[in-house]
Design a protein around this motif. Sequence first.
Motif, short mmCIF file in Angstrom:
data_model
loop_
_atom_site.label_atom_id
_atom_site.label_comp_id
_atom_site.label_asym_id
_atom_site.label_seq_id
_atom_site.Cartn_x
_atom_site.Cartn_y
_atom_site.Cartn_z
N TRP A 122 -29.72 19.38 39.87
CA TRP A 122 -28.58 18.82 39.05
C TRP A 122 -27.01 19.20 39.69
O TRP A 122 -26.38 18.35 39.47
N LEU A 123 -26.95 20.43 40.01
CA LEU A 123 -25.67 20.93 40.52
C LEU A 123 -25.47 20.13 41.66
O LEU A 123 -24.03 19.69 41.84
N LEU A 124 -26.26 19.87 42.67
CA LEU A 124 -26.09 19.17 43.82
C LEU A 124 -25.67 17.58 43.49
O LEU A 124 -24.99 17.09 44.10
N ASN A 125 -26.44 17.25 42.57
CA ASN A 125 -26.09 15.58 42.15
C ASN A 125 -24.83 15.57 41.64
O ASN A 125 -24.21 14.46 41.80
N THR A 126 -24.47 16.48 40.77
CA THR A 126 -23.05 16.68 40.33
C THR A 126 -22.00 16.64 41.12
O THR A 126 -20.97 15.91 41.49
N LEU A 127 -22.12 17.37 42.31
CA LEU A 127 -21.19 17.46 43.44
C LEU A 127 -21.34 16.38 44.30
O LEU A 127 -20.08 15.93 44.73
N LEU A 128 -22.15 15.59 44.43
CA LEU A 128 -22.25 14.36 45.18
C LEU A 128 -21.23 13.33 44.36
O LEU A 128 -20.65 12.50 45.01
N TYR A 129 -21.75 13.30 43.09
CA TYR A 129 -20.91 12.07 42.32
C TYR A 129 -19.42 12.42 42.11
O TYR A 129 -18.60 11.73 42.26
N VAL A 130 -18.99 13.68 42.26
CA VAL A 130 -17.46 14.22 42.22
C VAL A 130 -16.87 13.87 43.59
O VAL A 130 -15.78 13.22 43.57
N VAL A 131 -17.72 14.26 44.58
CA VAL A 131 -16.99 14.03 45.97
C VAL A 131 -16.91 12.66 46.24
O VAL A 131 -15.74 12.13 46.72
N ALA A 132 -18.06 11.86 46.11
CA ALA A 132 -17.93 10.35 46.41
C ALA A 132 -17.22 9.74 45.34
O ALA A 132 -16.29 8.76 45.44
N GLY A 133 -17.42 9.84 44.08
CA GLY A 133 -16.67 9.13 42.91
C GLY A 133 -15.27 9.50 42.66
O GLY A 133 -14.28 8.60 43.00
N ALA A 134 -15.15 10.83 42.42
CA ALA A 134 -13.65 11.29 42.15
C ALA A 134 -12.85 11.47 43.55
O ALA A 134 -11.55 10.90 43.56
N GLY A 135 -13.41 11.72 44.76
CA GLY A 135 -12.55 11.51 46.02
C GLY A 135 -12.14 10.19 46.22
O GLY A 135 -10.98 9.93 46.56
N GLY A 136 -13.24 9.14 46.06
CA GLY A 136 -12.79 7.61 46.37
C GLY A 136 -11.86 7.25 45.35
O GLY A 136 -10.96 6.53 46.01
N ALA A 137 -11.83 7.59 44.19
CA ALA A 137 -10.88 7.27 43.28
C ALA A 137 -9.42 7.85 43.47
O ALA A 137 -8.54 6.97 43.51
N THR A 138 -9.55 8.82 44.23
CA THR A 138 -8.07 9.45 44.43
C THR A 138 -7.46 8.69 45.65
O THR A 138 -6.20 8.40 45.64
N VAL A 139 -8.39 8.43 46.61
CA VAL A 139 -7.81 7.87 47.85
C VAL A 139 -7.44 6.42 47.33
O VAL A 139 -6.29 6.07 47.79
N LEU A 140 -8.26 5.47 46.72
CA LEU A 140 -7.98 4.25 46.26
C LEU A 140 -6.63 4.39 45.44
O LEU A 140 -5.57 3.48 45.36
N ALA A 141 -6.47 5.51 44.61
CA ALA A 141 -5.38 5.54 43.65
C ALA A 141 -3.71 5.46 44.48
O ALA A 141 -2.79 5.07 44.13
N VAL A 142 -4.02 6.80 45.42
CA VAL A 142 -2.84 7.08 46.44
C VAL A 142 -2.34 5.64 47.25
O VAL A 142 -1.45 5.50 47.19
N LEU A 143 -3.56 5.09 47.70
CA LEU A 143 -2.91 3.90 48.67
C LEU A 143 -2.45 2.74 47.68
O LEU A 143 -1.32 2.16 47.96
#
Length: 333
Positions: A122-143
């Motif tokens: 479950w911890l690895l799943n959460t890290l996957l969702y955070v890295v892909a989801g939150a990281g992607g959201a940050t990149v799109l928001a900055v651009l």
Amino acid sequence: MTTSLTSTASGSGTPTAPRTPGSGAEARTRTDAGTGTSTGTDKRRKRPPHTPLNPRPSVPLTLVTGLVLVYTLLPLAWLVINATKDQNGLLDSFGLWFADDSHFWDNIGRTLSYDDGVFVRWLLNTLLYVVAGAGGATVLAVLGGYALATHDFPGRRAVFAVVLGAVAVPGTALAVPTFLMFSNMGLTNTPWAVIIPSLISPFGLYLMWVFAAESVPTELLEAARIDGSGELRTFFTIALPLLMPGTVTVLLFSMVATWNNYFLPLIMIKDPDWYPLTLGLNAWNAQAQTAGGEAVFDLIITGSLLTIVPIVAVFLLLQRYWQSGLAAGSVKE
């Protein structure tokens, strides 16, 4: 060169020594010392006036701040204290004090190994969702925020209205339409059902829009373009360092929202192997309410403590990027 000699008042011409400034005050001070009075140098110093940089202490505001601090830290203290207790200690001891025996490390080991180590999954799943989801959201928001703040194009006001409208709509109102759309595409019960909706952050886009408009001077970008710098080079070498405080802020907001997301995974994922930590801990809590289920409240509390440790660590590591004034002096008015 003139001499500092004066004649006496009688005109005798006898030179007298010049009077030292302050000697009379010192004499009066020595004279008054015997009588217990204080003059001259013993005057009490005046306190500096209260200014916005030196505000007057406020007792009510201090009390309110103390209450907020206690309200914030009390649940965390309860979590840390009860993570040291076993199942019997949770029921027999006071909630805000330690039990006789500490089982902290034993609880951590049992939490990580319980049910074939499903907590780690479950911890690895959460890290996957955070890295892909939150990281992607940050990149799109900055651009997107940088483009909206520094480039003028037709329909810019319409985009601004859409972004503000999206900020005002709560995420729970979009959960059911999102589920129906992903169900028609066959993406439910997969990680994409959590990652793709997490990429959209209207608040992050609006925050970066406002921050870029204030922190990236137009004159600085024009000077870079005159020197022959392309748009990508200008963005990565000039604008991105100036946007770093806002980028870190959006990243932290997105990380916390994705890490604590419960409702979206609840309706999208049914397979326990793809549960995030929020759904996994809730599944452990539901075990005690099922027939023949094992109550593992000590593991739930320990798992909850382990869940917040990465978020606290990220906040402490990214604190140094919260700086302001990076563009100070770069443009001469």
